[in-house]
Design a protein around this motif. Structure first.
Motif, PDB file in Angstrom:
ATOM      1  N   GLU A  98       0.739  -1.377   0.290  1.00 38.48           N
ATOM      2  CA  GLU A  98      -0.169  -0.015   0.047  1.00 38.48           C
ATOM      3  C   GLU A  98       0.894   1.482   0.035  1.00 38.48           C
ATOM      4  O   GLU A  98       0.679   2.015  -0.497  1.00 38.48           O
ATOM      5  CB  GLU A  98      -1.011  -0.130   0.755  1.00 38.48           C
ATOM      6  N   VAL A  99       2.101   1.118   0.833  1.00 35.82           N
ATOM      7  CA  VAL A  99       2.674   2.503   1.115  1.00 35.82           C
ATOM      8  C   VAL A  99       3.647   3.012  -0.256  1.00 35.82           C
ATOM      9  O   VAL A  99       3.414   3.639  -1.069  1.00 35.82           O
ATOM     10  CB  VAL A  99       3.656   2.314   1.921  1.00 35.82           C
ATOM     11  N   LEU A 100       3.861   1.487  -1.110  1.00 35.86           N
ATOM     12  CA  LEU A 100       4.265   1.413  -1.888  1.00 35.86           C
ATOM     13  C   LEU A 100       3.129   2.429  -3.200  1.00 35.86           C
ATOM     14  O   LEU A 100       3.423   2.871  -4.384  1.00 35.86           O
ATOM     15  CB  LEU A 100       4.933   0.072  -3.289  1.00 35.86           C
ATOM     16  N   ALA A 101       2.181   1.783  -3.303  1.00 40.84           N
ATOM     17  CA  ALA A 101       0.874   2.361  -4.108  1.00 40.84           C
ATOM     18  C   ALA A 101       0.818   3.441  -4.596  1.00 40.84           C
ATOM     19  O   ALA A 101       0.339   4.795  -5.405  1.00 40.84           O
ATOM     20  CB  ALA A 101      -0.197   1.802  -4.079  1.00 40.84           C
ATOM     21  N   HIS A 102       1.136   4.242  -3.564  1.00 44.24           N
ATOM     22  CA  HIS A 102       0.976   5.806  -2.090  1.00 44.24           C
ATOM     23  C   HIS A 102       2.034   6.313  -3.285  1.00 44.24           C
ATOM     24  O   HIS A 102       2.130   7.514  -3.755  1.00 44.24           O
ATOM     25  CB  HIS A 102       0.440   5.809  -1.265  1.00 44.24           C
ATOM     26  N   ILE A 103       3.375   5.696  -2.962  1.00 44.37           N
ATOM     27  CA  ILE A 103       4.545   6.376  -4.162  1.00 44.37           C
ATOM     28  C   ILE A 103       4.057   6.799  -5.209  1.00 44.37           C
ATOM     29  O   ILE A 103       4.293   7.415  -5.789  1.00 44.37           O
ATOM     30  CB  ILE A 103       6.147   5.367  -3.225  1.00 44.37           C
ATOM     31  N   PHE A 104       3.823   5.485  -5.736  1.00 44.03           N
ATOM     32  CA  PHE A 104       3.145   5.684  -7.477  1.00 44.03           C
ATOM     33  C   PHE A 104       2.640   6.565  -7.686  1.00 44.03           C
ATOM     34  O   PHE A 104       2.594   7.430  -8.527  1.00 44.03           O
ATOM     35  CB  PHE A 104       3.003   4.162  -7.545  1.00 44.03           C
ATOM     36  N   LYS A 105       0.866   6.993  -7.847  1.00 48.84           N
ATOM     37  CA  LYS A 105       0.229   8.276  -7.460  1.00 48.84           C
ATOM     38  C   LYS A 105       0.972   9.368  -6.866  1.00 48.84           C
ATOM     39  O   LYS A 105       0.897  10.199  -7.476  1.00 48.84           O
ATOM     40  CB  LYS A 105      -0.758   7.746  -6.094  1.00 48.84           C
ATOM     41  N   ALA A 106       1.865   9.445  -5.908  1.00 45.93           N
ATOM     42  CA  ALA A 106       2.600  10.687  -4.839  1.00 45.93           C
ATOM     43  C   ALA A 106       3.577  11.343  -6.064  1.00 45.93           C
ATOM     44  O   ALA A 106       3.418  12.626  -6.326  1.00 45.93           O
ATOM     45  CB  ALA A 106       2.366  10.700  -3.231  1.00 45.93           C
ATOM     46  N   PHE A 107       4.494  10.552  -6.578  1.00 48.56           N
ATOM     47  CA  PHE A 107       5.944  10.883  -7.443  1.00 48.56           C
ATOM     48  C   PHE A 107       5.621  10.772  -8.779  1.00 48.56           C
ATOM     49  O   PHE A 107       6.535  11.364  -9.556  1.00 48.56           O
ATOM     50  CB  PHE A 107       6.357  10.005  -6.088  1.00 48.56           C
ATOM     51  N   PHE A 108       4.921   9.383  -9.466  1.00 45.73           N
ATOM     52  CA  PHE A 108       5.713   8.622 -10.733  1.00 45.73           C
ATOM     53  C   PHE A 108       4.476   9.257 -11.449  1.00 45.73           C
ATOM     54  O   PHE A 108       4.560   8.844 -12.614  1.00 45.73           O
ATOM     55  CB  PHE A 108       5.518   7.475  -9.905  1.00 45.73           C
ATOM     56  N   VAL A 109       3.453   9.450 -11.484  1.00 47.31           N
ATOM     57  CA  VAL A 109       2.297  10.339 -12.524  1.00 47.31           C
ATOM     58  C   VAL A 109       3.298  12.048 -13.097  1.00 47.31           C
ATOM     59  O   VAL A 109       2.737  12.889 -13.013  1.00 47.31           O
ATOM     60  CB  VAL A 109       0.750  10.507 -11.537  1.00 47.31           C
ATOM     61  N   GLN A 110       3.659  11.241 -14.187  1.00 41.91           N
ATOM     62  CA  GLN A 110       4.280  12.566 -14.980  1.00 41.91           C
ATOM     63  C   GLN A 110       5.030  12.782 -15.944  1.00 41.91           C
ATOM     64  O   GLN A 110       4.266  10.927 -16.841  1.00 41.91           O
ATOM     65  CB  GLN A 110       6.359  12.713 -13.964  1.00 41.91           C
TER      66      GLN A 110
END
Length: 363
Positions: A98-110
């Motif tokens: 779940e933490v990784l999912a939030h990381i992808f959403k928070a930082f990687f949608v570029q």
């Protein structure tokens, strides 16, 4: 899923129809099974963990009626103390996935693609597809090592598992720091699910680098896979982004039992270190035994090994072990389809594996 027709899928969102979900390790119900396929710790958590969970019920009649602390403050404080950081550096979630999912959403949608290796944790491509993240996959070298220079190019973020999964290889802090320095305007995520079994954590670099996020779990080294507790450590401006995503998705991800259990685990450092040393010693002995049987074993800093047997097809070997009641993980994927990922068990469990190979399969 196989029984769902195209007609029935008309109710699904178009994006969901195209998703290829992560396939978790098998959890079979077989009598006398030796389960070496999901990297679970062979030892129980600290006795203080059980006491803490029991105390939650004993000490509060309202424990199930009321919501837990949405900030999981006690857990953040325990993690901060154990990791030698401040509370503002800590984010917690319902398992590191779940933490990784939030990381992808928070930082990687570029606009630019996220970089990660071709052989790595197989949830990364799932999250990339789920969140519409552009990716550029970079091949490991012939020794299954990350090529640091490949990560010195334009990108929208970088994620590296260290030690890597499923290869078990540790890249070292010097290489991580080189990647960080080459990408000052991108978030670099180091996923340390297995770091406690012999690698050096990048948490020591968090204060120095404003673009670093370190993700860890309690599932492996703390034997809490059944409670789902993960966390990230980064500078406060990155933690704030994760909190924003979390509170827009599930503001109460940590239940009271998980918080209490994880706090107790982080407070019992001596038990934690002792159990990890047992796993490390068992791993080294297992590597020696398998090497003597003809296996090629990659250098491991994890609680599993990645091994191939030149004289036998890996898929066939996994099937034959299964017939003997031993489950290991086989990935039928390019470059690694002749390897098995084998979780390190107790010495007795490892010996059963070795004896089965020697006496029943390779005789």
């Amino acid at each position: 899923m196989s029984n769902i027709t195209t007609e029935q899928m008309r109710f699904w969102s178009p994006e969901v129809r195209e998703l290829e979900p992560y396939v978790p390790g098998e959890q079979p119900k077989i009598q006398n099974l030796l389960k070496l396929n999901t990297n679970e710790n062979p030892y129980p958590p600290s006795p203080k963990v059980v006491e803490a969970v029991q105390a939650v019920l004993v000490n509060s009649a309202d424990v199930l009626r009321l919501y837990p602390d949405p900030d999981a403050s006690a857990l953040k404080q325990a993690i901060a103390k154990q990791q030698n950081v401040v509370v503002e550096n800590v984010f917690v979630g319902n398992g590191s996935d779940e933490v990784l999912a939030h990381i992808f959403k928070a930082f990687f949608v570029q606009e630019l693609p996220v970089l990660y290796p071709d052989i790595t944790y197989s949830f990364y491509p799932v999250y990339s597809q789920f969140f519409g993240v552009k990716t550029k996959i970079l091949p490991l070298n012939d020794d299954f090592e990350i090529v640091v220079d490949d990560y010195k190019q334009a990108n929208g973020g970088i994620i590296i598992t260290n030690p890597n999964a499923p290869t078990s290889i540790d890249i070292g802090l010097a290489a991580i720091e080189e990647v960080l320095q080459a990408n000052p305007n991108s978030v670099v995520v180091i996923d340390e699910a297995y770091v406690d079994f012999g690698a050096e954590s990048a948490v020591s670099l968090v204060e120095k680098y404003e673009n670093l996020v370190v993700c860890q779990t309690t599932s492996k080294s703390r034997s809490l896979a059944g409670l789902r507790v993960g966390f990230a450590i980064a500078q406060p401006h990155l933690i704030a982004a994760l909190e924003t995503v979390k509170n827009s998705f599930n503001s109460y991800p940590m239940d009271r039992f998980a918080i209490a259990a994880a706090v107790a685990s982080f407070e019992d450092q001596a038990y934690f270190e002792a159990q990890n040393q047992k796993v490390i010693q068992s791993r080294e002995h297992l590597v020696e035994q398998l090497t003597a049987l003809g296996f090629n074993v990659l250098p491991s800093s994890a609680n599993f090994i990645f091994a191939s047997l030149p004289s036998k097809d890996a898929g066939e070997l996994a099937a034959e072990l299964r017939e003997q009641g031993i489950i290991v993980r086989y990935f039928n994927k390019p470059r690694i389809n002749q390897f098995l990922r084998i979780t390190v068990g107790t010495d007795e469990q490892n010996q059963r594996l070795v004896d089965t190979l020697k006496n029943d399969i390779l005789k």
